[in-house]
Design a protein around this motif. Structure first.
Motif, PDB file in Angstrom:
ATOM      1  N   ALA A 181       1.817 -15.805 -10.840  1.00  0.00           N
ATOM      2  CA  ALA A 181       1.505 -16.627 -10.073  1.00  0.00           C
ATOM      3  C   ALA A 181       2.137 -15.749  -8.631  1.00  0.00           C
ATOM      4  N   SER A 182       1.850 -15.985  -7.422  1.00  0.00           N
ATOM      5  CA  SER A 182       2.526 -15.314  -6.083  1.00  0.00           C
ATOM      6  C   SER A 182       2.235 -15.940  -5.031  1.00  0.00           C
ATOM      7  N   GLU A 183       2.943 -15.699  -3.958  1.00  0.00           N
ATOM      8  CA  GLU A 183       2.529 -15.689  -2.744  1.00  0.00           C
ATOM      9  C   GLU A 183       2.231 -14.712  -2.062  1.00  0.00           C
ATOM     10  N   GLU A 237      -2.552 -11.270  -1.079  1.00  0.00           N
ATOM     11  CA  GLU A 237      -3.539  -9.895  -1.207  1.00  0.00           C
ATOM     12  C   GLU A 237      -3.770 -10.324  -2.936  1.00  0.00           C
ATOM     13  N   LYS A 238      -3.130 -10.779  -3.061  1.00  0.00           N
ATOM     14  CA  LYS A 238      -2.436 -10.863  -4.891  1.00  0.00           C
ATOM     15  C   LYS A 238      -3.489 -11.736  -5.896  1.00  0.00           C
ATOM     16  N   ILE A 239      -4.118 -11.647  -6.448  1.00  0.00           N
ATOM     17  CA  ILE A 239      -5.523 -12.355  -7.345  1.00  0.00           C
ATOM     18  C   ILE A 239      -3.948 -13.379  -7.432  1.00  0.00           C
ATOM     19  N   ILE A 266       4.184 -19.468 -12.642  1.00  0.00           N
ATOM     20  CA  ILE A 266       5.392 -18.785 -13.771  1.00  0.00           C
ATOM     21  C   ILE A 266       5.647 -17.284 -12.853  1.00  0.00           C
ATOM     22  N   ASN A 267       6.649 -17.019 -12.390  1.00  0.00           N
ATOM     23  CA  ASN A 267       7.223 -16.127 -11.849  1.00  0.00           C
ATOM     24  C   ASN A 267       8.280 -15.925 -11.847  1.00  0.00           C
ATOM     25  N   PRO A 268       8.954 -14.758 -12.501  1.00  0.00           N
ATOM     26  CA  PRO A 268      10.713 -14.056 -13.161  1.00  0.00           C
ATOM     27  C   PRO A 268      11.180 -14.650 -11.301  1.00  0.00           C
ATOM     28  N   ILE A 277      -3.606 -15.733 -17.151  1.00  0.00           N
ATOM     29  CA  ILE A 277      -2.771 -14.967 -17.024  1.00  0.00           C
ATOM     30  C   ILE A 277      -3.655 -14.184 -15.905  1.00  0.00           C
ATOM     31  N   ALA A 278      -2.363 -13.327 -14.393  1.00  0.00           N
ATOM     32  CA  ALA A 278      -2.472 -12.169 -14.153  1.00  0.00           C
ATOM     33  C   ALA A 278      -1.727 -11.413 -13.622  1.00  0.00           C
ATOM     34  N   VAL A 279      -1.435 -11.074 -15.018  1.00  0.00           N
ATOM     35  CA  VAL A 279      -0.158 -10.022 -14.877  1.00  0.00           C
ATOM     36  C   VAL A 279      -0.535  -8.926 -15.215  1.00  0.00           C
ATOM     37  N   PRO A 280      -0.376  -7.726 -14.623  1.00  0.00           N
ATOM     38  CA  PRO A 280      -0.186  -6.175 -15.003  1.00  0.00           C
ATOM     39  C   PRO A 280      -0.538  -5.944 -16.992  1.00  0.00           C
ATOM     40  N   GLN A 281      -1.640  -5.084 -16.907  1.00  0.00           N
ATOM     41  CA  GLN A 281      -1.852  -5.113 -18.270  1.00  0.00           C
ATOM     42  C   GLN A 281      -0.537  -4.498 -19.209  1.00  0.00           C
ATOM     43  N   PRO A 282      -0.024  -4.086 -19.071  1.00  0.00           N
ATOM     44  CA  PRO A 282       0.152  -3.632 -20.204  1.00  0.00           C
ATOM     45  C   PRO A 282       1.676  -5.691 -20.206  1.00  0.00           C
ATOM     46  N   SER A 283       1.502  -6.254 -19.162  1.00  0.00           N
ATOM     47  CA  SER A 283       2.998  -7.169 -19.404  1.00  0.00           C
ATOM     48  C   SER A 283       1.728  -8.454 -20.851  1.00  0.00           C
ATOM     49  N   VAL A 284       0.325  -7.895 -20.776  1.00  0.00           N
ATOM     50  CA  VAL A 284      -0.018  -9.114 -21.232  1.00  0.00           C
ATOM     51  C   VAL A 284      -0.252  -9.745 -22.688  1.00  0.00           C
ATOM     52  N   ALA A 299       3.017  -9.585 -24.292  1.00  0.00           N
ATOM     53  CA  ALA A 299       4.323 -10.534 -24.018  1.00  0.00           C
ATOM     54  C   ALA A 299       3.827 -12.031 -23.732  1.00  0.00           C
ATOM     55  N   VAL A 300       2.900 -11.845 -22.501  1.00  0.00           N
ATOM     56  CA  VAL A 300       2.913 -13.177 -22.312  1.00  0.00           C
ATOM     57  C   VAL A 300       1.677 -14.144 -22.726  1.00  0.00           C
ATOM     58  N   VAL A 301       0.859 -13.681 -23.793  1.00  0.00           N
ATOM     59  CA  VAL A 301      -0.086 -14.292 -24.363  1.00  0.00           C
ATOM     60  C   VAL A 301       0.873 -14.648 -25.887  1.00  0.00           C
ATOM     61  N   PRO A 340     -10.407 -10.947 -21.848  1.00  0.00           N
ATOM     62  CA  PRO A 340      -9.811 -10.621 -20.908  1.00  0.00           C
ATOM     63  C   PRO A 340     -10.937 -10.154 -19.832  1.00  0.00           C
ATOM     64  N   ASN A 341     -10.695  -9.354 -18.410  1.00  0.00           N
ATOM     65  CA  ASN A 341     -11.834  -8.986 -17.470  1.00  0.00           C
ATOM     66  C   ASN A 341     -12.465  -9.996 -16.945  1.00  0.00           C
ATOM     67  N   CYS A 342     -11.953 -11.401 -17.379  1.00  0.00           N
ATOM     68  CA  CYS A 342     -12.941 -12.447 -16.373  1.00  0.00           C
ATOM     69  C   CYS A 342     -12.182 -12.934 -14.686  1.00  0.00           C
ATOM     70  N   VAL A 343     -13.186 -13.534 -13.717  1.00  0.00           N
ATOM     71  CA  VAL A 343     -12.475 -14.285 -12.892  1.00  0.00           C
ATOM     72  C   VAL A 343     -12.002 -15.538 -12.965  1.00  0.00           C
ATOM     73  N   GLY A 344     -11.968 -16.344 -13.863  1.00  0.00           N
ATOM     74  CA  GLY A 344     -11.488 -17.385 -14.357  1.00  0.00           C
ATOM     75  C   GLY A 344     -12.420 -18.782 -14.530  1.00  0.00           C
TER      76      GLY A 344
HETATM   77  N1  COA Z   1       5.593 -13.221 -15.791  1.00  0.00           N
HETATM   78  C1  COA Z   1       5.002 -13.627 -15.034  1.00  0.00           C
HETATM   79  N2  COA Z   1       5.228 -12.521 -13.123  1.00  0.00           N
HETATM   80  C2  COA Z   1       4.830 -11.132 -13.382  1.00  0.00           C
HETATM   81  C3  COA Z   1       5.190 -10.919 -14.402  1.00  0.00           C
HETATM   82  C4  COA Z   1       5.321 -11.483 -15.685  1.00  0.00           C
HETATM   83  N3  COA Z   1       5.322 -10.638 -16.470  1.00  0.00           N
HETATM   84  N4  COA Z   1       4.704 -10.156 -14.652  1.00  0.00           N
HETATM   85  C5  COA Z   1       4.424  -9.940 -13.066  1.00  0.00           C
HETATM   86  N5  COA Z   1       4.711 -11.027 -12.322  1.00  0.00           N
HETATM   87  C6  COA Z   1       3.828 -11.224 -11.423  1.00  0.00           C
HETATM   88  C7  COA Z   1       4.754 -10.051 -10.388  1.00  0.00           C
HETATM   89  O1  COA Z   1       5.786 -10.197  -9.753  1.00  0.00           O
HETATM   90  C8  COA Z   1       4.051 -10.298  -9.532  1.00  0.00           C
HETATM   91  O2  COA Z   1       4.608 -11.374  -8.623  1.00  0.00           O
HETATM   92  P1  COA Z   1       5.165 -11.635  -6.679  1.00  0.00           P
HETATM   93  O3  COA Z   1       3.740 -11.003  -6.117  1.00  0.00           O
HETATM   94  O4  COA Z   1       5.595 -12.225  -6.157  1.00  0.00           O
HETATM   95  O5  COA Z   1       6.257 -10.372  -6.818  1.00  0.00           O
HETATM   96  C9  COA Z   1       2.492 -11.174  -9.551  1.00  0.00           C
HETATM   97  O6  COA Z   1       3.289 -11.928 -10.499  1.00  0.00           O
HETATM   98  C10 COA Z   1       1.468  -9.964  -9.929  1.00  0.00           C
HETATM   99  O7  COA Z   1       1.772  -9.127 -10.530  1.00  0.00           O
HETATM  100  P2  COA Z   1       1.743  -7.809 -10.006  1.00  0.00           P
HETATM  101  O8  COA Z   1       2.559  -6.932 -10.839  1.00  0.00           O
HETATM  102  O9  COA Z   1       1.250  -7.313  -8.552  1.00  0.00           O
HETATM  103  O10 COA Z   1       0.236  -7.208 -10.260  1.00  0.00           O
HETATM  104  P3  COA Z   1      -1.233  -7.427  -9.433  1.00  0.00           P
HETATM  105  O11 COA Z   1      -1.388  -8.454  -8.630  1.00  0.00           O
HETATM  106  O12 COA Z   1      -0.600  -5.768  -8.839  1.00  0.00           O
HETATM  107  O13 COA Z   1      -2.117  -6.476 -10.526  1.00  0.00           O
HETATM  108  C11 COA Z   1      -3.602  -7.943 -12.062  1.00  0.00           C
HETATM  109  C12 COA Z   1      -2.289  -7.672 -12.136  1.00  0.00           C
HETATM  110  C13 COA Z   1      -3.456  -8.715 -13.383  1.00  0.00           C
HETATM  111  C14 COA Z   1      -4.403  -8.453 -10.831  1.00  0.00           C
HETATM  112  C15 COA Z   1      -4.482  -6.806 -12.317  1.00  0.00           C
HETATM  113  O14 COA Z   1      -3.676  -5.802 -13.425  1.00  0.00           O
HETATM  114  C16 COA Z   1      -5.894  -6.665 -12.715  1.00  0.00           C
HETATM  115  O15 COA Z   1      -5.438  -6.824 -13.684  1.00  0.00           O
HETATM  116  N6  COA Z   1      -6.375  -6.711 -11.642  1.00  0.00           N
HETATM  117  C17 COA Z   1      -7.801  -7.230 -11.878  1.00  0.00           C
HETATM  118  C18 COA Z   1      -8.670  -8.794 -11.983  1.00  0.00           C
HETATM  119  C19 COA Z   1     -10.081  -8.457 -11.927  1.00  0.00           C
HETATM  120  O16 COA Z   1     -10.479  -8.038 -11.360  1.00  0.00           O
HETATM  121  N7  COA Z   1     -10.400  -8.913 -13.211  1.00  0.00           N
HETATM  122  C20 COA Z   1     -11.341 -10.446 -13.345  1.00  0.00           C
HETATM  123  C21 COA Z   1     -13.195  -8.776 -13.207  1.00  0.00           C
HETATM  124  S1  COA Z   1     -14.269  -9.256 -13.443  1.00  0.00           S
END
Ligand code: COA
Length: 708
Positions: free
Chosen positions: A24-26, A29-31, A49-51, A77-84, A86-88, A132-136
């Motif tokens: 989650a982000s404030e 521009e972030k998903i 959930i945000n660290p 779950i919308a965290v960068p790929q390498p963290s997925v 651990a989150v799962v 994965p890779n879905c809009v929800g």
């Molecule tokens: N646990 C909790 N929060 C975490 C985290 C974790 N392990 N890792 C990162 N975050 C937080 C970040 O701090 C950030 O919050 P902030 O803005 O307050 O700093 C937020 O999560 C997002 O992380 P960020 O590193 O900024 O990632 P991002 O938003 O640039 O990208 C995705 C994340 C998931 C959107 C991107 O990796 C992705 O997959 N994009 C494509 C998605 C898509 O199109 N899917 C559907 C296809 S049809």
């Protein structure tokens, strides 16, 4: 609140008590910010959930899922790929019921192993995964929008889509068309949850009146088919199959293989299961709208308009779409003329002219509904530019109120044409009546309604077991196995005919002969006239190389035929191996048909029927069905061919033995279903004789492949 009578596992997904947004982000521009904002109206618990953050949008936030006090139904779950991973793992440890993986960068770019690791973690904990890779996903009635799609209006349409982008476009288009949604879900890479479980769930969901599916590929046809069949028997299912143009013709060595591309297979299958197939997102929206109307029992349309020209074009388009515009019966015309100004035309199209008040339209509507009972009303209305908005609104209100009071069981489709006012459309749609924006969209929608209302869905019969009628596998398998052992894909003439004989087809008596002496000997056991065909495993188009001679009436003609065939074939293709000739009794002339089998790797075996000989290649007029089929389905296959009138006899022709053809189609479908080893099969031609005289297979080709 569960929308099902009994609790279903997926209720915790679509009607959750609590949702965590990991990432989650404030930052707007972030998903992760979009997801959180979309879930603010949700009445259950939302856990960002945000660290770094302890509150987000005034909601308490947590550093990880495991830090949340209390239960979590869903984690998005919308965290960068390498963290997925651990989150799962965290979600699994927490006992989260569903994890929705928004993050991209897995199987779709070849990282299948990483994806499988997630699945294993989830399965070990009994957690289900979306993506994965879905809009929800979402549930519009409960303000659950756990996606980064715009929030749709609540309504009766539920959606399952492989592509989230298309869902976004549908929602945008839906806003123009007043379509509301119940539940929607993008399955992305469909690692775990996909169509097979979601279709039956939505079919049983009380809030869902209609199911839309955007489909690109099916992983397992054997689980997908029953799910789709179940759903389509309970509710209208509309499918947009993407990726049909690239589904080119595969390399095949039969006509049947050539005439059944992946697109053909899907088209046949969806039709067979009673599913409405659409080609575009606009068409899908129009289908959602038009299927809200009562069924259209037949094809007769009454056109009501305020413009003669519009009526003419509408009539042309309706007829092109296979609908009919019957002239209003004279008695009704006379009654209507008395009630309307002289300038009104009431033949059908009924053009009441530009200044006609709403009361005139209602008069015609009532009269036609009561006495002429058309199967549908079509109402293309051109809002006159000189009319004030107020007048037009009153006009539309009057028509809408009359329609509501009449409670017509006849569908009424309005068209509000571009360049005029949108008030008209809004008035209709606010009352739940579809109003299309172009003539062609309106006509197409009516045509979809007619098609859907009159769809024929026949139960598929079981595959015959040993001891039952049409069981052939036990006797056919040894013939197929001989080819496997010799590593051949093509059965020889003898084997192919044996398969057909065992299957109960009429095959004329035959003999395989290596020499002229064998021919003459064999002929003494056969009945002239005979047909001679070259026997060679590698010559496909026999007649092109002089390898087919018909009308052999005497032993002398047989001798001449043998010598001339050998010389012609060796001249045309000197390098091909020739095993001799196949002699068979000649079938009297009749209607040539093609019957065939094509094995599809995903869905199983299909059968085909069309005109045989050269017609099949020129006209490609064929009907295709998943095997096995019952009698009614076989009959529908024949009637859907353009050539169908030939079968019952036209212009003094006597027609063909239709029951015998139907019987052969049923037999063929059982052979196909029982013997998945048969990859392709052509009976071409099958000679269908006049009624009562049966049909006979003149030539056959069977291609086999061992099931892996
Ligand atoms: N646990 C909790 N929060 C975490 C985290 C974790 N392990 N890792 C990162 N975050 C937080 C970040 O701090 C950030 O919050 P902030 O803005 O307050 O700093 C937020 O999560 C997002 O992380 P960020 O590193 O900024 O990632 P991002 O938003 O640039 O990208 C995705 C994340 C998931 C959107 C991107 O990796 C992705 O997959 N994009 C494509 C998605 C898509 O199109 N899917 C559907 C296809 S049809």
């Amino acid at each position: 609140m569960s929308t099902h009578n009994r609790f279903h596992q997926f209720d915790a997904l679509f009607s959750p008590q609590s949702i965590a947004i990991v990432g989650a982000s404030e930052n707007p521009e972030k998903i992760g910010s979009v997801l959180l904002r979309h879930l603010l109206p949700f009445q259950g618990n939302v856990f960002p959930i945000n660290p770094q953050k302890r509150t987000m949008f005034d909601i308490p936030a947590y550093p990880s899922v495991t830090a949340i006090p209390g239960e979590v139904d869903v984690a998005v779950i919308a965290v960068p790929q390498p963290s997925v991973k651990a989150v799962v793992t965290d979600c699994a440890a927490k006992g989260v019921k569903f994890s929705v993986l928004i993050t991209s960068g897995f199987g779709e770019i070849g990282r299948k192993a990483e994806e499988m690791e997630l699945l294993q973690i989830a399965q070990a904990a009994g957690m289900r995964l979306i993506g994965p890779n879905c809009v929800g996903y979402g549930n519009a009635w409960q303000h659950v929008n756990a996606s980064f799609l715009r929030t749709p209006e609540a309504g009766g349409v539920s959606l399952i889509a492989q592509s989230g982008g298309n869902m976004e476009l549908l929602f945008a288009e839906a806003l123009q068309g007043h379509v509301g949604f119940a539940k929607y879900i993008a399955i992305g890479n469909a690692l775990d949850m996909h169509f097979d479980e979601l279709l039956p769930y939505l079919a049983d969901d009380h809030e869902t009146t209609c199911i839309g599916v955007y489909l690109e590929s099916v992983r397992d046809g054997q689980t997908f088919l029953p799910a789709l069949e179940y759903a389509s028997r309970k509710k209208p299912v509309i499918v947009l199959k993407g990726g049909v143009s690239s589904a080119g013709r595969q390399a095949t060595i039969s006509h049947t293989g050539n005439l059944s591309t992946t697109a053909d297979i899907y088209r046949a299958l969806l039709k067979q299961l009673g599913v409405l197939q659409v080609a575009t997102l606009e068409e899908m929206i129009d289908a959602f709208n038009v299927l809200r109307l009562p069924p259209m029992r037949g094809k007769q349309v009454a056109v009501l308009t305020n413009s003669g020209g519009l009526g003419v074009i509408a009539t042309d388009l309706l007829e092109q779409a296979g609908l009919t515009i019957p002239t209003t019966p004279e008695a009704i015309q006379n009654q209507l003329k008395q009630a309307l100004p002289e300038i009104a035309s009431v033949h059908n199209p009924c053009d009441l002219t530009v200044e006609a008040p709403a009361t005139d339209f209602v008069t015609v509507l009532k009269q036609l509904a009561a006495s002429a009972s058309p199967d549908a009303f079509f109402f293309p209305y051109s809002c006159p530019g000189y009319r004030s908005v107020e007048v037009l609104e009153n006009f539309a209100d009057h028509i809408v109120q009359a329609l509501q009071a009449l409670q017509l069981q006849i569908p009424f489709a309005a068209c509000n044409l571009p360049g005029t006012t949108t008030f008209f459309k809004q008035r209709f749609e606010a009352a739940g009546l579809p109003c299309f924006t172009t003539l062609s969209r309106g006509v197409n929608a009516l045509s979809m309604l007619a098609q859907y209302s009159n769809r024929a869905c026949f139960p598929r019969p079981p595959i015959s077991q040993p001891g039952e009628a049409y069981h052939v596998r036990t006797v056919v398998l040894p013939i197929l196995e001989r080819a496997f052992h010799e590593q051949r894909v093509l059965l020889n003439a003898e084997e192919s005919r044996m398969v057909l004989r065992q299957g109960g087809f009429n095959v004329p008596r035959w003999a395989c002969c290596a020499t002229l002496a064998e021919c003459l000997d064999a002929a003494s056991h056969l009945t002239f006239p005979l047909v001679m065909k070259i026997s060679s495993p590698s010559i496909v188009h026999k007649s092109d190389v002089g390898g087919v001679i018909t009308n052999i009436h005497t032993p002398q003609e047989l001798q001449d035929a043998f010598l001339s065939m050998m010389s012609a074939v060796t001249r045309h293709v000197p390098k091909e191996a020739i095993q001799g000739v196949l002699l068979s009794e000649q079938i009297p002339s009749g209607q040539e048909l093609l019957l065939g089998i094509k094995r599809d790797p995903v869905f199983g075996s299909f059968i085909m029927v069309g005109l045989g000989g050269i017609f099949v290649e020129v006209f490609q007029d064929v009907a295709l069905r998943l095997a096995p089929i019952a009698h009614e389905e076989a009959a529908t296959m024949l009637t859907e061919l353009h050539a169908a009138p030939l079968f019952s006899g036209v212009r003094g022709q006597i027609g063909i033995d239709v029951p015998a053809v139907l019987e052969d189609l049923i037999r063929l479908s059982q052979l196909a279903a029982q013997c998945p080893e048969i990859q392709e099969l052509d009976l071409n031609p099958v000679i269908a004789l006049p009624p009562g005289q049966g049909c006979h297979v003149a030539d056959v080709r069977i291609v086999v492949k061992q099931e892996s």
